[in-house]
Design a protein around this motif. Sequence first.
Motif, PDB file in Angstrom:
ATOM      1  N   MET A 185      56.766  54.171  94.194  1.00 25.26           N
ATOM      2  CA  MET A 185      55.449  54.303  93.549  1.00 25.26           C
ATOM      3  C   MET A 185      55.238  53.210  92.509  1.00 25.26           C
ATOM      4  O   MET A 185      54.801  53.475  91.411  1.00 25.26           O
ATOM      5  CB  MET A 185      55.350  55.678  92.882  1.00 25.26           C
ATOM      6  CG  MET A 185      54.960  56.755  93.847  1.00 25.26           C
ATOM      7  SD  MET A 185      54.240  58.126  92.961  1.00 25.26           S
ATOM      8  CE  MET A 185      55.685  58.825  92.201  1.00 25.26           C
ATOM      9  N   LYS A 186      55.580  51.978  92.853  1.00 31.61           N
ATOM     10  CA  LYS A 186      55.502  50.924  91.871  1.00 31.61           C
ATOM     11  C   LYS A 186      54.056  50.604  91.490  1.00 31.61           C
ATOM     12  O   LYS A 186      53.670  50.673  90.337  1.00 31.61           O
ATOM     13  CB  LYS A 186      56.209  49.680  92.396  1.00 31.61           C
ATOM     14  CG  LYS A 186      57.098  49.027  91.338  1.00 31.61           C
ATOM     15  CD  LYS A 186      58.062  48.035  91.949  1.00 31.61           C
ATOM     16  CE  LYS A 186      57.320  46.787  92.383  1.00 31.61           C
ATOM     17  NZ  LYS A 186      58.026  45.964  93.329  1.00 31.61           N
ATOM     18  N   ASN A 187      53.267  50.311  92.534  1.00 31.89           N
ATOM     19  CA  ASN A 187      51.888  49.899  92.301  1.00 31.89           C
ATOM     20  C   ASN A 187      51.061  50.893  91.531  1.00 31.89           C
ATOM     21  O   ASN A 187      50.198  50.523  90.750  1.00 31.89           O
ATOM     22  CB  ASN A 187      51.191  49.711  93.649  1.00 31.89           C
ATOM     23  CG  ASN A 187      51.453  48.318  94.164  1.00 31.89           C
ATOM     24  OD1 ASN A 187      51.682  47.418  93.375  1.00 31.89           O
ATOM     25  ND2 ASN A 187      51.435  48.163  95.469  1.00 31.89           N
ATOM     26  N   CYS A 188      51.320  52.171  91.792  1.00 29.61           N
ATOM     27  CA  CYS A 188      50.384  53.164  91.282  1.00 29.61           C
ATOM     28  C   CYS A 188      50.556  53.398  89.788  1.00 29.61           C
ATOM     29  O   CYS A 188      49.797  54.145  89.191  1.00 29.61           O
ATOM     30  CB  CYS A 188      50.498  54.456  92.063  1.00 29.61           C
ATOM     31  SG  CYS A 188      52.151  55.083  92.149  1.00 29.61           S
ATOM     32  N   TYR A 189      51.537  52.792  89.151  1.00 28.17           N
ATOM     33  CA  TYR A 189      51.623  52.933  87.702  1.00 28.17           C
ATOM     34  C   TYR A 189      50.473  52.236  87.002  1.00 28.17           C
ATOM     35  O   TYR A 189      49.987  52.677  85.986  1.00 28.17           O
ATOM     36  CB  TYR A 189      52.969  52.409  87.166  1.00 28.17           C
ATOM     37  CG  TYR A 189      54.019  53.464  87.283  1.00 28.17           C
ATOM     38  CD1 TYR A 189      54.732  53.626  88.446  1.00 28.17           C
ATOM     39  CD2 TYR A 189      54.243  54.350  86.242  1.00 28.17           C
ATOM     40  CE1 TYR A 189      55.670  54.626  88.577  1.00 28.17           C
ATOM     41  CE2 TYR A 189      55.180  55.361  86.359  1.00 28.17           C
ATOM     42  CZ  TYR A 189      55.901  55.490  87.525  1.00 28.17           C
ATOM     43  OH  TYR A 189      56.818  56.479  87.647  1.00 28.17           O
ATOM     44  N   ASN A 190      50.025  51.125  87.590  1.00 30.94           N
ATOM     45  CA  ASN A 190      48.789  50.511  87.132  1.00 30.94           C
ATOM     46  C   ASN A 190      48.699  50.381  85.606  1.00 30.94           C
ATOM     47  O   ASN A 190      47.743  50.801  84.989  1.00 30.94           O
ATOM     48  CB  ASN A 190      47.608  51.324  87.660  1.00 30.94           C
ATOM     49  CG  ASN A 190      46.316  50.546  87.497  1.00 30.94           C
ATOM     50  OD1 ASN A 190      46.347  49.328  87.451  1.00 30.94           O
ATOM     51  ND2 ASN A 190      45.209  51.252  87.404  1.00 30.94           N
ATOM     52  N   ASN A 191      49.714  49.815  85.010  1.00 27.15           N
ATOM     53  CA  ASN A 191      49.726  49.497  83.567  1.00 27.15           C
ATOM     54  C   ASN A 191      49.617  50.692  82.646  1.00 27.15           C
ATOM     55  O   ASN A 191      49.403  50.542  81.459  1.00 27.15           O
ATOM     56  CB  ASN A 191      48.568  48.561  83.164  1.00 27.15           C
ATOM     57  CG  ASN A 191      48.532  47.339  84.013  1.00 27.15           C
ATOM     58  OD1 ASN A 191      49.588  46.844  84.407  1.00 27.15           O
ATOM     59  ND2 ASN A 191      47.352  46.863  84.308  1.00 27.15           N
ATOM     60  N   ASP A 192      49.658  51.893  83.147  1.00 24.36           N
ATOM     61  CA  ASP A 192      49.616  53.011  82.220  1.00 24.36           C
ATOM     62  C   ASP A 192      50.544  54.100  82.748  1.00 24.36           C
ATOM     63  O   ASP A 192      51.138  53.966  83.796  1.00 24.36           O
ATOM     64  CB  ASP A 192      48.189  53.530  82.002  1.00 24.36           C
ATOM     65  CG  ASP A 192      47.550  54.027  83.280  1.00 24.36           C
ATOM     66  OD1 ASP A 192      48.239  54.704  84.065  1.00 24.36           O
ATOM     67  OD2 ASP A 192      46.375  53.733  83.511  1.00 24.36           O
ATOM     68  N   ASN A 193      50.662  55.143  81.996  1.00 23.88           N
ATOM     69  CA  ASN A 193      51.604  56.184  82.407  1.00 23.88           C
ATOM     70  C   ASN A 193      50.894  57.364  83.069  1.00 23.88           C
ATOM     71  O   ASN A 193      51.370  58.488  83.030  1.00 23.88           O
ATOM     72  CB  ASN A 193      52.416  56.664  81.192  1.00 23.88           C
ATOM     73  CG  ASN A 193      53.500  57.641  81.623  1.00 23.88           C
ATOM     74  OD1 ASN A 193      54.059  57.492  82.709  1.00 23.88           O
ATOM     75  ND2 ASN A 193      53.767  58.654  80.814  1.00 23.88           N
ATOM     76  N   SER A 194      49.750  57.092  83.699  1.00 32.48           N
ATOM     77  CA  SER A 194      48.997  58.236  84.211  1.00 32.48           C
ATOM     78  C   SER A 194      49.755  58.982  85.303  1.00 32.48           C
ATOM     79  O   SER A 194      49.663  60.209  85.381  1.00 32.48           O
ATOM     80  CB  SER A 194      47.609  57.817  84.688  1.00 32.48           C
ATOM     81  OG  SER A 194      47.700  56.789  85.623  1.00 32.48           O
ATOM     82  N   ILE A 195      50.524  58.279  86.130  1.00 31.89           N
ATOM     83  CA  ILE A 195      51.274  58.995  87.169  1.00 31.89           C
ATOM     84  C   ILE A 195      52.315  59.914  86.528  1.00 31.89           C
ATOM     85  O   ILE A 195      52.510  61.046  86.960  1.00 31.89           O
ATOM     86  CB  ILE A 195      51.932  58.008  88.165  1.00 31.89           C
ATOM     87  CG1 ILE A 195      50.866  57.400  89.071  1.00 31.89           C
ATOM     88  CG2 ILE A 195      52.999  58.706  89.016  1.00 31.89           C
ATOM     89  CD1 ILE A 195      50.236  58.348  90.078  1.00 31.89           C
ATOM     90  N   GLY A 196      52.927  59.439  85.461  1.00 33.03           N
ATOM     91  CA  GLY A 196      53.865  60.296  84.732  1.00 33.03           C
ATOM     92  C   GLY A 196      53.181  61.572  84.244  1.00 33.03           C
ATOM     93  O   GLY A 196      53.737  62.656  84.324  1.00 33.03           O
ATOM     94  N   GLU A 197      51.968  61.424  83.782  1.00 36.30           N
ATOM     95  CA  GLU A 197      51.224  62.590  83.294  1.00 36.30           C
ATOM     96  C   GLU A 197      50.812  63.514  84.443  1.00 36.30           C
ATOM     97  O   GLU A 197      50.825  64.725  84.304  1.00 36.30           O
ATOM     98  CB  GLU A 197      50.016  62.134  82.474  1.00 36.30           C
ATOM     99  CG  GLU A 197      50.500  61.452  81.206  1.00 36.30           C
ATOM    100  CD  GLU A 197      49.397  61.039  80.257  1.00 36.30           C
ATOM    101  OE1 GLU A 197      49.678  60.998  79.059  1.00 36.30           O
ATOM    102  OE2 GLU A 197      48.275  60.743  80.718  1.00 36.30           O
ATOM    103  N   VAL A 198      50.467  62.905  85.561  1.00 34.47           N
ATOM    104  CA  VAL A 198      50.133  63.719  86.742  1.00 34.47           C
ATOM    105  C   VAL A 198      51.352  64.564  87.121  1.00 34.47           C
ATOM    106  O   VAL A 198      51.231  65.771  87.365  1.00 34.47           O
ATOM    107  CB  VAL A 198      49.719  62.820  87.934  1.00 34.47           C
ATOM    108  CG1 VAL A 198      49.637  63.633  89.220  1.00 34.47           C
ATOM    109  CG2 VAL A 198      48.384  62.136  87.648  1.00 34.47           C
TER     110      VAL A 198
END
Length: 446
Positions: free
Chosen positions: A1-14
């Motif tokens: 899931m490298k790309n989907c981090y997109n400069n922020d931690n939104s995936i972590g929050e999801v």
Amino acid sequence: MKNCYNNDNSIGEVLAKKETLWINPYKMPIETVDGLSQLAVSDGDIADAEKRLQRFAPFIKKCFPETEETGGLIESPLHEINKMQLALQNYADVRMSGRLFLKMDSHLAIAGSVKARGGIYEVLKHAETLAIENGLLTYNDDYSRLAEPEFKEFFGKYTVQVGSTGNLGMSIGIMSAALGFKVKVHMSADAKQWKKELLRSHGVEVIEYQDDYSKAVAEGRKNSDADPKSHFVDDEKSLDLFLGYAVAAKRLKGQLDEQGIIVDEDHPLIVYLPAGVGGAPGGVAYGLKRIYGDVVHCFFVEPTLYPSVLLGIATQKFEKANVHDFGIHGLTAADGLACASPSSLVTRIMTNHLSGTFTVADGRLYDYMRLLDASENITVEPSGCAAFAGAVGLFKYENAKRYCAEHGLDETKLTNATHIAWATGGKLLPEEIKNEYLNTYLVEEG
Ligand SMILES: *Cc1c(COP(=O)(O)O)cnc(C)c1O
């Protein structure tokens, strides 16, 4: 899931089941993906769906007198909600720029939800195909003929089946029963009791599963595939459902034009759509992108417990993404959005068009429902209120501000913007259930 981090931690929050905004890193300017998109679903395909709904209008008008006013077209009002906008700003402690509108698919005729678009369209197309193949109908006929007993008898030899958390089943069930089809609706554990009862009252066979939506769909598909006279409405990949939803875009354009609302480079259109499996918001959003291109920004909103379309696109695993594989579990109050795996068609076709996805906690949905009821006296069911998380989120999250900056949405343009919260269900809510919801307060975790 490298790309989907997109400069922020939104995936972590999801993954932590927190409310957040995920910005889609795969979005592209429309002209760079226009050709490929049209290969999948062309403007001609959508125009064809629109014509089919027009052919059926005399039949619908005859069977469902509530559509008399719209001449047998199933369409909902576009309504400015400035009192709700003020209430939301107070509630979320944000300042919103632009005007907020409600697209009231919550009040669509016949099914009382956005499913009255795609679901009904697919049933009508199936009926038309059968009748034409069997020499009972031609495209030039007056389709009100389909209400005659001869057709009921004919369609009675066929079955329509569907997997549903509730609303899709209601749209498929009510329209199929009106045509004379036998109907079986396979319902997941999230489905509400009153929706099951309403369906049974229409003569629909309801099969219940103590499992999630993906399971109900799989069982329904298997059951239907075993019967050559059965048609399965496949919410996880149906092109017909998608086309029925996409017709909404041109109708919305008509309403915006009629109300004198300008949409162009300097007057952006920003749309917030609750997403379950992705079919309804995907079809609507895709239709809007075809008409308005880069000046429309389409955001989905998903429950923190079911961010399936988000994960399908973020990981580019499409329908193979399942929220349970990411450690996300739980029963949501947003029954209409409780889909563990997303649509294969929508995650692919929206990869380059979607602006991003907001996630929303269950408790918030009841709050929005109360705010809307108190400020505008409009009833929208909890799932259908998810869109409001987007309307306030755009002015709350840091990455939303970054998105706006990157897309030239400066303060002037945002002041000129039209925001549309797509309300997706509610009209059929029984009074006592509505009151129960209005009195439901959930304590937020973490
Ligand atoms: C089905 C539904 C949606 C979302 O549609 P999908 O096609 O599942 O993404 C949103 N809101 C309500 C109330 C629904 O019933």
